[in-house]
Design an enzyme around this catalytic site. Structure first.
Site, PDB file in Angstrom:
ATOM      1  N   CYS A 171      48.454  37.621  52.373  1.00  0.00           N
ATOM      2  CA  CYS A 171      47.303  38.500  52.185  1.00  0.00           C
ATOM      3  C   CYS A 171      46.213  37.790  51.376  1.00  0.00           C
ATOM      4  CB  CYS A 171      47.728  39.799  51.509  1.00  0.00           C
ATOM      5  SG  CYS A 171      48.753  39.568  50.052  1.00  0.00           S
ATOM      6  N   HIS A 580      43.177  42.425  43.568  1.00  0.00           N
ATOM      7  CA  HIS A 580      44.625  42.217  43.437  1.00  0.00           C
ATOM      8  C   HIS A 580      45.246  43.488  42.881  1.00  0.00           C
ATOM      9  CE1 HIS A 580      48.289  41.168  41.103  1.00  0.00           C
ATOM     10  NE2 HIS A 580      48.527  40.366  42.130  1.00  0.00           N
ATOM     11  N   HIS A 588      49.541  42.391  45.877  1.00  0.00           N
ATOM     12  CA  HIS A 588      48.895  42.385  47.189  1.00  0.00           C
ATOM     13  C   HIS A 588      47.400  42.159  47.004  1.00  0.00           C
ATOM     14  CE1 HIS A 588      48.113  43.303  51.329  1.00  0.00           C
ATOM     15  NE2 HIS A 588      47.277  44.282  51.002  1.00  0.00           N
TER      16      HIS A 588
END
Length: 1036
Positions: A171, A580, A588
């Site tokens: 990601c 974040h 993630h």
């Protein structure tokens, strides 16, 4: 300066920065000046620099006895809990030796391969990502990380931006690449990049082996993001190139900002080769340097000597802790040390200021939200709130405005000192008192005035209460008095006292005062006291208002300090925010990117690209809300529109879009990929057509619609729920109701034609069903399950749909062998045949009956799910409740009475997830391999796929809170000691749990539902609903 000298200088600066980063990470020291001093003292020897800093910290630490005691206590507690260690001196020596060996190994590796530890760390992340991707390819389509088998679900809608598939903990790659891709100037540079013509003549070192293939894969990836017909594309090949560029045996999570640093370096190297080829004999211009790199002037004093150095910067690092907004961070970053020493001639103090001499078109700020906790020995994330503006004016930080800014900073410093004094004075008014509890002084004076004005009471607060018979009789029960010898207790001798019952009596006795009051106060005393208190209160309120007004004016003055036009000439507009969510060790990443064409914000979350808003960006990026916050801000020069302007056709002047933006080789590449996807769509459609054709000709279904007489099979199939096969024959009760209606109609007149009997029976049955629909019943007695017509009446179905449905009931072929019923059935079937398509919209008719079948299915899902929940079979219950909620939501979208109580279903779905999460966490805590694997399997296969359902739009706050509870439960393990294999599994699992994507991925197939007659369904549903122990009022 020659090209070779420039390259050497850049290499030296990068190496110096690498040493600083290593020292900062190992020692936890954030003071750049101290780190540089350590390197100077040690002549660049890392082990000596670490020893110098360790000794320095060791000497400073004992000054704070309380801190030292706390640190030793914390260390002692940890030692007793987990393991036994040697003395503190031995531990420090071992640590220094380990650090020295590690740094020596890193330095030797850098000298031999030219690859830094940062690059190797990124390689470890990439290797983990590729391994995860390969593992994901083996998963079946029903698992959470796989593509949908239906290619139409993966088809791009119109000109919606293309997402990037998460190929295993990537990601961070998606967030960075999407932010750069949406810089249209950067996009053009990558798409039109061509490798040097004389590639074979260039020295083929390791970096060049990496850069050229990566640039080609990046071009392919960007071209697909421009012209693909897919909703998202797979970046595996670009990630694979990055992984193959480095060799590493370890795997760990790395700060994504380091990846961004390295990525820009690789792009710079690739464009440098091209630039040197095109400009032989001249100083080459590197477009990456011109786009992302600027220069600042470091002006200061070191040990009494003034200096002035010019330095290059890319991403500008900013500390977050202790600051409330971006300007405060910048002000702190621009000044280091004692600022007063910069303007004095004879001072031994050290300090420096930074002044930007040249800002890049793309200005990137790296927000340092991670710090090393020396007491705990691990990194931690800073969740503090930090605000940043959509437009940032950089004038105050420019070297050309140095003198003006210094004057304004001095004025702001003076205002802040004055503000501190005023705030301290205001605090004394608002928190008055000398004890632990303090109150506003104006309120204290008001309370005193209320006390003085209360009605005087002449007795003591306890004298007017009879201790033998207090209100409620409690004291008499606690202290019973024994009768004296020789006396008798005559009831009539005791006076009768009214008893006050605080829990049953509606008001207090009239003679009981509501508030304390003074015992004696004269009118003169009261008049003087009230006058003084009122005057003092007015004075206090006036002083408070003046202080608040002065504070507000100072704040306003400081806000407008840089608001004049001369300090608003360098505007930078926010282009992208990289976010974040999670903790320091796992989390993630996603990005918010501004779309200048439509003047809106878009959220790029792996494969999901959705329309967002500034409000959502603020909520997720400022910090202080959940565990999400911005870690990187990308601003662009607002006076350089070429950065985000579309490309125009030179001949027609039209904006280029789609495949027209691509060079010939990339256009061909995208067209081939689109053809493959179109072929996949066609194959899927052909497969579905074959399946539908096979279902139509399957046994048990009529192949044609021909019929010759009323007794032949009806042209319309009987609805499944009207005559559903079951042990008790679901159609039996319908036939009985129909026969009763026919009998009542025939009883009204002996000789009636079948047509008249049908008409009367039709009205009788309709009236009965209407009466049932209008009854007010308890939730467990849902009349809609008894008959389809009741459901239709509740939801105001069209009259033609009601009539045809009821006529179908009288046209049942199995109605009865009674001649009268058979004749009515024949008439009903004849009327059905006479109804033309113009009279009844059959599409609408079938849609209503499909909705009722869906309502029955939803009821069965709910009923079985609740039964399993009560049996504590949460795994099976969750599957039923998930599908129940989704089916029910689709029904409620059409009308409020189409489905069941959404809050009830949501409550038990949420409870299932919370209890499964607790069960899985307990299995993980056991440490047993089998238990750990089972617990993580439950999370990956059941809980994680359900989280997007709880985070979807218009979701309840209770669902969001439940998701946060589950995530926090697993994130709490990050600070605990555990076996390495458990830590590895936790690190692999957390990014999936913390994925904030609301993209609903594939879930398990819905379970096959058993057949129930209407009578069975009503009875069992009523039994389950009546057995619920509580309503979902609290929801948690």
């Amino acid at each position: 300066m020659t090209v070779e000298q420039n390259v050497l200088q850049q290499h030296s600066q990068k190496h110096q920065q690498t040493l600083l980063n290593q020292l900062r990470e190992v020692t936890g020291t954030t003071d750049v000046q101290l780190l540089q001093h350590a390197l100077q003292v040690s002549n660049g020897d890392l082990s000596e620099a670490v020893a110098f800093l360790t000794e320095k910290n060791g000497k400073v630490a004992p000054q704070d006895d309380a801190a030292a005691a706390y640190y030793q206590t914390a260390q002692g507690g940890a030692s007793e809990r987990y393991m036994s260690v040697g003395s503190q001196a031995d531990t420090r020596d071992d640590l220094q030796r380990a650090i020295a060996l590690s740094l020596e190994e890193s330095s030797r590796a850098f000298r031999e391969t030219g690859i830094t530890d940062e690059e190797q760390a990124i390689s470890r992340v990439l290797e983990a990502s590729i391994a995860e991707n390969k593992a994901s390819l083996k998963r079946s389509h029903t698992e959470v990380w796989s593509d949908s088998p239906n290619p139409h679900d993966r088809k791009r809608q119109d000109n919606c931006p293309v997402g990037l598939k998460n190929v295993g903990n990537t990601c961070w790659f998606s967030a960075v690449i999407q932010s750069l891709f949406n810089l249209l100037e950067f996009q053009r540079l990558v798409l039109h990049y061509s490798p040097p013509a004389r590639v074979q003549d260039l020295p083929r070192n390791q970096k060049e082996h990496r850069n050229l293939p990566f640039m080609q894969e990046l071009r392919y990836l960007f071209s697909l993001m421009v012209g693909s017909k897919r909703k998202y594309v797979d970046p595996s090949r670009a990630v694979e190139i990055l992984k193959d560029a480095f060799k590493s045996s370890d795997s760990q999570q790395q700060d994504v900002s380091e990846f961004t640093h390295r990525l820009l370096d690789w792009l710079e190297d690739a464009f440098q080769m091209k630039a040197e080829e095109e400009r032989e004999g001249e100083k080459p211009k590197n477009p990456m340097v011109e786009l992302f790199y600027g220069r600042f002037l470091a002006v200061g004093v070191l040990e009494g000597k003034k200096f002035e150095n010019s330095e290059t910067f890319g991403q500008y690092p900013l500390q977050v802790n202790g600051y409330k907004d971006l300007h405060e961070c910048l002000e702190a970053a621009m000044i280091e040390g004692e600022i007063e020493s910069l303007h004095s001639e004879n001072s031994a103090k050290s300090g420096q200021e930074h002044w930007f001499t040249e800002l890049p078109p793309v200005l990137t700020f790296e927000l340092s939200r991670f710090e090393f906790n020396q007491a705990l020995g691990r990194p931690e994330k800073i969740h503090n709130k930090l605000e940043f503006p959509p437009v940032l004016y950089m004038d105050r930080y420019m070297d050309r405005n140095r003198e003006t800014t210094r004057i304004k900073r001095e004025e702001i410093r003076r205002l802040k000192e004055h503000l501190t004094v005023l705030q301290q004075r205001l605090e004394r008014y608002l928190s008055y008192g000398s004890g632990p509890k303090r109150f506003p002084l104006a309120d204290v004076l008001q309370y005193a005035m209320e006390f003085a004005s209360s009605k005087p009471v002449c007795t003591s607060p306890v004298e007017d209460i009879d201790a033998s018979t207090p209100p409620g009789g409690t004291a008499a029960q606690l202290t019973p008095s024994a009768p004296e010898p020789g006396t008798c207790n005559a009831p009539e001798a005791q006076p009768r006292v009214s008893v006050h019952k605080p829990f049953t009596q509606s008001r207090l006795p009239l003679d009981l005062p509501m508030h304390p009051a003074p015992r004696h106060i004269t009118e003169d005393e009261l008049r003087v006291l009230e006058g003084c208190l009122k005057r003092w209160r007015s004075e206090v309120e006036k002083d408070t208002r003046e202080l608040q007004g002065s504070i507000a004016r100072i704040h306003r003055t400081m806000e407008l300090m840089y608001a004049d036009k001369s300090m608003m000439q360098v505007p930078y507009r926010l282009h992208a925010v990289l976010v974040h969510e999670g903790q320091a060790n796992a989390g993630h990443y996603w990005a918010y990117i501004h779309d200048p064409k439509h003047s809106c914000w878009m959220k790029y979350n792996d494969i999901a690209v959705t329309l967002s808003s500034w409000e959502e960006l603020v909520r997720d990026s400022f910090g202080g809300y959940r565990n999400a916050s911005a870690y990187c801000l990308m601003y662009i020069n607002d006076k350089k529109p070429f950065l985000i302007e579309e490309e125009f056709d030179k001949e027609t002047g039209q904006v280029l879009s789609g495949l027209d933006k691509l060079p010939a080789d990339l256009k061909l590449y995208v067209q081939e990929d689109n053809q493959l996807f179109e072929k996949e769509l066609q194959e899927w459609d052909a497969l579905q057509t074959r399946k539908a054709r096979q279902e139509k000709t399957a046994p048990g279904r009529p192949a044609g619609t021909e019929h010759s007489d009323p007794e032949s099979p009806a042209p319309q199939q009987d609805l499944e729920y009207m005559e559903q096969p079951s042990p008790t024959d679901d159609g039996q009760h319908l036939r009985e109701d129909t026969q009763r209606a026919i009998s009542r109609a025939a009883a009204e007149q002996d000789e009636m034609s079948p047509e008249a009997v049908l008409s009367t029976a039709f009205k009788v049955e309709y009236a009965r069903l209407l009466r049932l629909a209008q009854e007010d019943t308890a939730p467990e007695n849902d009349r809609r399950l008894q008959h389809v017509l009741i459901y239709f009446l509740h939801n105001q179905a069209p009259r033609k749909v009601l009539e045809r449905t009821l006529l179908m009931q009288f046209a049942d072929r199995n109605l009865s062998f009674d001649e009268r019923c058979r004749s009515v059935m024949k008439v009903a079937r004849a009327k059905l045949d006479l109804i033309s398509p113009d009279e009844v919209n059959m599409v609408e008719y079938e849609m209503w009956h499909r909705d009722y079948q869906s309502f029955r299915d939803t009821t069965v899902f709910l009923m079985i799910g609740l039964e399993l929940f009560q049996k504590k079979s949460y795994v099976e219950a969750l599957i039923y409740l998930v599908y129940c909620y989704q089916y029910n939501k689709e029904l409620l979208f059409k009308g409020p009475y189409r489905g069941h109580d959404e809050e009830l279903i949501g409550h038990y779905r949420r409870e299932c997830l919370l209890r499964l999460n607790e069960h899985a966490a307990a299995m993980f805590e056991s440490g047993e391999d089998a238990e750990v694997s089972s617990g993580l399997s439950v999370m990956n296969e059941l809980v994680v796929p359900c989280l997007p359902l709880l985070l979807a739009e218009e979701t309840e706050e209770k669902d969001i809170a439940a998701v946060e509870d589950m995530r926090n439960r697993w994130c709490s393990y990050l600070g605990q000691e555990m076996e390495p294999h458990l830590q590895e599994k936790l690190t692999d699992f957390l990014p999936k749990l913390l994925d904030c994507s609301t993209e609903v991925r594939s879930f398990q197939e819905p379970p096959k539902l058993p057949a129930y007659s209407s009578l069975q369904l009503c009875e069992r549903y009523a039994r389950v609903m009546a057995s619920l122990s509580r309503t979902p009022a609290d929801g948690r």
